[in-house]
Write a protein that holds these residues in place. Sequence first.
Motif, mmCIF file in Angstrom:
data_model
loop_
_atom_site.group_PDB
_atom_site.id
_atom_site.type_symbol
_atom_site.label_atom_id
_atom_site.label_comp_id
_atom_site.label_asym_id
_atom_site.label_seq_id
_atom_site.Cartn_x
_atom_site.Cartn_y
_atom_site.Cartn_z
ATOM 1 N N GLN A 152 -73.807 48.419 -55.146
ATOM 2 C CA GLN A 152 -74.978 47.946 -55.880
ATOM 3 C C GLN A 152 -74.590 47.548 -57.300
ATOM 4 O OE1 GLN A 152 -78.049 50.903 -55.842
ATOM 5 N NE2 GLN A 152 -78.588 50.564 -53.686
ATOM 6 N N THR A 206 -76.049 47.592 -61.018
ATOM 7 C CA THR A 206 -77.066 48.165 -61.904
ATOM 8 C C THR A 206 -76.941 47.478 -63.256
ATOM 9 O OG1 THR A 206 -76.980 50.316 -60.808
ATOM 10 C CG2 THR A 206 -77.890 50.257 -63.038
ATOM 11 N N ASP A 208 -79.260 44.698 -58.269
ATOM 12 C CA ASP A 208 -80.048 45.507 -57.337
ATOM 13 C C ASP A 208 -81.080 46.354 -58.064
ATOM 14 O OD1 ASP A 208 -78.647 44.999 -54.665
ATOM 15 O OD2 ASP A 208 -76.984 45.513 -55.977
ATOM 16 N N THR A 240 -86.140 45.487 -59.680
ATOM 17 C CA THR A 240 -85.410 44.224 -59.559
ATOM 18 C C THR A 240 -85.985 43.229 -60.558
ATOM 19 O OG1 THR A 240 -86.925 43.362 -57.896
ATOM 20 C CG2 THR A 240 -85.016 44.652 -57.109
#
Length: 577
Positions: free
Chosen positions: A362, A364, A537, A552
Motif C-alpha cells: 500500500q 500511504t 491507498d 483516499t
Amino acid sequence: MLLKLILEHSKPYKGWIIAVVILQMLTTIATLLLPSLNARIIDVGVVQTDIDYIWRTGGIMLVVALVQVVTAIAAVYFGAKTAMSLGRDLRQAVFEQVSTFSAQDVNKFGAATLITRGTNDVQQVQMLTLMALNFMISAPIMSIGGVIMAIREDPGLSWLVWVSVPMVLLAVGIIVIKLMPLFREMQVRIDGINGVLREQITGIRVVRAFVREAHESERYAQANQNLTNLGIKVGNLFVLMFPAIMMILHLATAAVLWFGGQRVDTNQVEVGALTAFLQYLLQILMAVMMGTFMAMMVPRAMVSADRIGEVLSTEPSMTEAEDRDMQLPTPGTVEFRNVSFGYPGAEEPVLNNVSFTAEPGQVTAIIGSTGSGKTTLLNLIPRLYDVTRGQILIGGVPVDELGRETISKNISAVPQRPYLFSGTVASNLRFGAQKATDEELWAALRIAQAEDFVTEREGQLESRISQGGTNVSGGQRQRLCIARALAAKPRTYLFDDSFSALDVATDAKLRAALAEPTKDAAVIIVAQRVSTITRADQILVLDHGQIVDRGTHEELLQSSTTYQEIVASQLSAEEVA
C-alpha cells in the motif's frame, strides 16, 4: 581531564613512552656531564699543561656528546610517534562517539563546535603531548641535576640559583593564570568562525541568489576580527613572558660573573669551576624555559581536553538496541500507536496522538500545511528521534527494540533535502547496498528516471559526484537519491517530498515505474503536490500535528474541508479528479 584523557588514550603506546623516558634521561645526564668535564679540562689539563689529560678527557666528552645527540634524536622520534598516534586515536574516538549521537544530540552541541573539537581541540592536546614527551622528563632532571652539579662546583654561589629560579617561576605563573580564560574564549571564538564559514559555504546559492555577499563577508570579517583581537591579547602576554625570562637569565649571568670573578680573585674557586657553574645555571634556567613552553600550551590544552571530554562523556540520548538476527512478525508494516513528539525546549509538541498503520503493498501519503509535522513524523520511523509518548512498530516490533542494522535493512529513506556524498554515482547508490551489482544499480536508475543523464556522463556509474551532489542539478540529485533507496530493496520506503524538483511528466513516469519494485513494500510519501498522491491507498491529512482526516483522494474530496482547501490552492477539484 587533560591528564586523564592523555593517560587513557596513550595506553597502547606504553613501550614507546618508556623508550622516550629512558632516552630523555640519558640525554639529560649526558648534558649535565659535559660542563663538569669541561671544567676538569680547564682546571687540570690547561692549568697544569697536561696534554694527555686534555686528550683523554676530551675523548670522553666526545663520546658523551655523541650519546647525547643519538639519544636526543631517538627520543624526539618516539615522542613524535606517540603524540601523533594519540592524536589519531582521539580524532577517531570523537568521530565514533559523534556517530552514535542522535540528531537531537548533534543539535545540542552544534555541527561547528563538533568539527572544532574533533580537529583543533585534538591538535592542542596532541601538541602538548609532544612537548611533554620532549621536555617533561628532561626539564625536571635538568633542573634538579643542574642545582646539584652547580652547588658541587661552587656552594658559595648557590644563592643565585635560589633567587633566579623562583623569579622565573613567579613571572611564568602570573602570565599563565591570565592566559587560562583567554584560551577558553579562543576555542569558543574558533567555534564561531567555523560556524559562520560552514553556514556560508552550505548556503552559498542562497547568498548569491539574494546578492548578500557583502553582508556575509561582513559577518565573517566580524567573527574573524573577534578571534584576531583575542589572539592579540594572548600574543601580548607572550610578548611579556620571553623578555621577562631573558632579563632574569642575563641578570643571573651578570651576577655569576660579578660575584664569581671576585671569588676567583681570592682563590675561592677555580676558573673552570666558575665556568661550569655558569653553564649549570644557564641549563637550570633553560630547563625552566622549557617548562615555560609547556606552561604556555597547558592552559589551552586543558580547555581543549575539557571540550573533548565533554563529547566523549556524553551518553547518547537514544540507547541503541543490540543488533541480532530476528524474524519480524509482519515485515513491511509500520504502525503508529498514539505517538506524540516534541523537540527539546519547545512549548508545544509537534505531533500529538498520531495513530495509523502502513501496510505492505500500500501507498500511504501524508499531506498538510507547512509546519504541520510531516517531516518530523517521517523522521521518527527510522528512529532519528525518540517519541515523547506512544509507540512506533516496524514489522510488528517496537522500533526501540530494533538494532540500527535491522532498521536500515527494513527501511530506506529519501530525505527532503537530497544529499549525495563525494565519490562516484556507483558509490552513492551502494551506500545502503554494498553488494549490489552494476545491473542492479542500472535497474534502480531506470526506475528513478535517472538512467538517461547517468549514461550521458563521462564514466557513467564511475562518474564523479562532488560533496553534497553540487555538480548535478536538483532534479538529478533527487532521482539519484531515489535510486539509492531502491538499490537497497527494503520492506518500507520513505519519500519526504522527494518529487518536488521533478517536472510533472517525470514525476508521473517515476511513480508509474515505482509500482512494480514496491508492490510488496510499504510506501510512505510526504508530498506538497496533490497530483503526486492521488493514487495513494490512504492519505493522512495533518494539521497542527494531528491527523484530522484520512481516506483516499476521492473520499477526502468529499469529506475533508482541509484537504479541499489544499487541493483548491493548487488546482480545481475537477482537474484533480
